[in-house]
Design an enzyme around this catalytic site. Sequence first.
Site, PDB file in Angstrom:
ATOM      1  N   HIS A 442       0.820  -1.211   0.000  1.00  0.00           N
ATOM      2  CA  HIS A 442       0.000   0.000   0.000  1.00  0.00           C
ATOM      3  C   HIS A 442       0.854   1.260   0.000  1.00  0.00           C
ATOM      4  CE1 HIS A 442      -3.531  -2.500   1.657  1.00  0.00           C
ATOM      5  NE2 HIS A 442      -3.600  -2.358   0.359  1.00  0.00           N
ATOM      6  N   GLU A 681     -18.097   7.719 -26.435  1.00  0.00           N
ATOM      7  CA  GLU A 681     -17.408   6.578 -25.823  1.00  0.00           C
ATOM      8  C   GLU A 681     -17.872   5.259 -26.440  1.00  0.00           C
ATOM      9  OE1 GLU A 681     -17.125   7.815 -21.206  1.00  0.00           O
ATOM     10  OE2 GLU A 681     -18.962   8.350 -22.252  1.00  0.00           O
ATOM     11  N   ASP A 705     -13.061   4.561 -22.687  1.00  0.00           N
ATOM     12  CA  ASP A 705     -14.182   3.654 -22.926  1.00  0.00           C
ATOM     13  C   ASP A 705     -14.291   3.292 -24.400  1.00  0.00           C
ATOM     14  OD1 ASP A 705     -15.452   2.924 -20.501  1.00  0.00           O
ATOM     15  OD2 ASP A 705     -16.006   5.019 -20.225  1.00  0.00           O
ATOM     16  N   CYS A 751     -10.902  13.663 -24.311  1.00  0.00           N
ATOM     17  CA  CYS A 751     -10.610  13.801 -22.878  1.00  0.00           C
ATOM     18  C   CYS A 751     -10.226  12.473 -22.247  1.00  0.00           C
ATOM     19  CB  CYS A 751     -11.786  14.436 -22.143  1.00  0.00           C
ATOM     20  SG  CYS A 751     -13.267  13.414 -22.148  1.00  0.00           S
TER      21      CYS A 751
HETATM   22  C1  PEP Z   1     -13.179   8.017 -21.138  1.00  0.00           C
HETATM   23  O1  PEP Z   1     -13.955   7.043 -21.148  1.00  0.00           O
HETATM   24  O2  PEP Z   1     -12.228   8.159 -21.925  1.00  0.00           O
HETATM   25  C2  PEP Z   1     -13.369   9.079 -20.131  1.00  0.00           C
HETATM   26  C3  PEP Z   1     -12.683  10.206 -20.178  1.00  0.00           C
HETATM   27  O3  PEP Z   1     -14.258   8.837 -19.132  1.00  0.00           O
HETATM   28  P1  PEP Z   1     -13.890   7.985 -17.826  1.00  0.00           P
HETATM   29  O4  PEP Z   1     -12.444   7.622 -17.901  1.00  0.00           O
HETATM   30  O5  PEP Z   1     -14.228   8.842 -16.658  1.00  0.00           O
HETATM   31  O6  PEP Z   1     -14.801   6.805 -17.987  1.00  0.00           O
HETATM   32 MG    MG Z   2     -15.723   7.032 -19.917  1.00  0.00          MG
END
Ligand code: PEP
Ligand code: MG
Length: 823
Positions: A442, A681, A705, A751
């Site tokens: 940890h 996504e 995703d 993102c």
């Molecule tokens: C993604 O899916 O790329 C994303 C930015 O959302 P999260 O990682 O929060 O699922």
């Molecule tokens: Mg996501």
Amino acid sequence: MTAVGIVVVSHSRPLARAAVALAEEMLHGRQARIEVAAGLEDGSFGTDAVQIVDAVTRADAGAGVVVLMDLGSAVLSAELALDLMDESVRGRVVLCPAPLVEGLVVAAVAAGSGAGIAEVAAEAAAALAGKRSHLGAVPAPGTDDAGPAGAELVGAFTVVNPHGLHARPAALLVQTVRSLDARVLLRNLTLGTGAVPAASLSRVATLGALAGHEVEVRVTGPQAREALDHVLSLAADGFGEETGLPAPVAPPDRQQGGAPMPAAPGIGIGPARTATAPTIDLAFLATAPSGDPAAEWRRLREAIAAVRRDVQRLRAQAAREVGEVEAAIFDAHLLLLDDPELVAEVRSRIEAGQGAGRSWTEAVSGVEAGFAAIPDPYLQARAADVRAVGDQVLRQLAGAVEERMDVEGVLVAADLTPAEAARLDLARTTGVVLAYGSPTAHSAILIRARGIPAVVGAGPEVLDVAPGTLVAVDGGTGELVVDPEADVLAAFRERADGLARRRSQALARAGEPARTRDGVHVLVGANVATPEEAAAAVPAGADLAGLVRTEFCFLGRNTAPDVDEQEAAYRRIAEAMDGRRITLRTLDVGGDKPLAYLPTANEANPFLGVRGIRLALTRPWLLAEQLLAAVRVAHDHPVDLMFPMITTLDELFAARRVLDDAIKLAGQGEPPGMRVGIMVEVPATALKAAAFAAHVDFLSVGTNDLTQYALAAERGNDAVASVADPLDPGVLQLVAAAGRAAGPGCLVAVCGELAADEHAAALLIGLGVRELSMAPRAVAEVKEAVRHSSLEDANRLAARALEAPDAATVRALLGGHPPGRAD
Ligand code: PEP
Ligand code: MG
């Protein structure tokens, strides 16, 4: 005449408050002093002895206090609180074995009518009489599946967690069992170990339950059925853990040491330092006890309470700095501190005449030895957690001041506790070298998350390194050189300098906009979850917060935050961003990230189930409240809204309708400049991007995703990690499809994690992306990469990448275009 006070001790604050409101209804204007000690500071379920002492103090006007408790550990906490009270107060406090709701109502009426303490307590204790005489006797055991007290229910589960029932899953199991009125015994049928009480973390761990082991569950008590169902369903869900984790790395042999193992990447150079944590002078253990077991017991409980407060503080800090998952490390420590088996063992030693320090040390050593004897190396390593908590209490008993990890240079130590790792000063500690420890410990997880270069398992000889000796460490490769030759040092320095130079150049210009050489402006933003992260994003150069993961507001608690609470949280993020635009993504939980207060059906494929916008649309009140909070903030700050996991236009329209209602409810018209977008996504959404672009202001590609869905490779499952590559040309085709939808009315952003890869910046620009959002640390370097690219080169690069047969070829293409060499 002063009235008898009443204290309600419950795991749940809303439950306690509602019970008090009900009781007050029955008073018809008469007064009763009722105080509540319920739930933990962070809003989660639990009881805390110090809170109970405070509540008793408030309720006590001199006529005494009747304490009513809900389940299991509420009683233990109340007993502990009694131990912590002044002798004079303790004498007029009664812990009353009454049913909480019925007892509270009659106790409040009796106290409000001026009854004395004995009468109030007796009334409360007899509060079930009315219901009993009305309903008659409880049916005999065996006639009812609900499991009446005394009937034993039996079940079994197979451990699906790859590391077995280690600290975190075991902690969740123990917490669940302790919140129910049931006695749960576990036996490891595979090894034949147990039975042990499931309410005791120390005992559960000694089952040695590894992946694939069969565990039998035997339950008795009024809530036996609930307890059995909860335990079995938790077990089926891997106790909230992702179950595709890699096999654990064995910790190094403590005696032999070995080659240092990389534990946290980066170059650390500096004088070797030892921590200034005070060592415990164990002499005090040999001193005779005060002679009064009650006083010794009280001393120990006070020390435990102080350590508990300290651990809770560190937990909150870790949650802020590195996230909930890592912070949960401290939950196991908290559970050990009031482990009923451990506490009972210590108490019996103290009652037999031993001093508090010695009793604690011996009992903790027993638990530690239990862990160390488990054949599995991962569980063995958890003995270190027991030792860490044990030492903290001992230090407190010895009157040692709080450990300070005030290290300027490279910390060389035998091992670190998670608490020590959380206390390291990021600005002064340039590296960490541990003689023992493992990358899965940890403490190593925390060091890594905090960004300090580290190697572990370097062997006991590193402890002989004289303080002040120069040490160079590469936490990415595991290289460790003590007192390096000039040329070796020069090579390390060159590596470090190269990294630092590039970083400081990038940081120096971080606040400037990022334009390609041919003038295309690319917004580079930060992904944040908390106001603290937002505050860190500004000096890191973020042009905006391109993704605010609002889940942080909802996780780790027992009820959803209300509108005001959310508004305050989003407002703090907007204020921290100091006028920069923030993109609030609506709640993205469900499936793999369940919330206790939003129960969903058990799903065979949670990533393909009710998550993201799908969950929000099944609970429109939840989405409505969140959007109302966001709209209120949008009237004062630049705010964009973004819906996650959108798959169909209907979902977008439904979410938009909830937003329109929220705008109406807020009553000030549409916030000026508020833009609305969706996350891309789902592969189908990328392919339908043009249809969505007609209705939104931006599309933000979540490559995390998108990659898992496009390649059918679950994110977080190491066994398929090599497949789940966002640079796979198949994924890039989908990003390109989204990019083609970009136009004057619709911006395309990325993102997901891919945005943080500086080598991929030009490629993404070539695919049509004009905004990138990422962890704040990466912002400055990605901006530099944008500045070194040109649209023309980026387009050429993208065309070649889309034609590439595999991710490795794409990577090689990117390698030919590192920042600083644009063609
Ligand atoms: C993604 O899916 O790329 C994303 C930015 O959302 P999260 O990682 O929060 O699922
Ligand atoms: Mg996501």
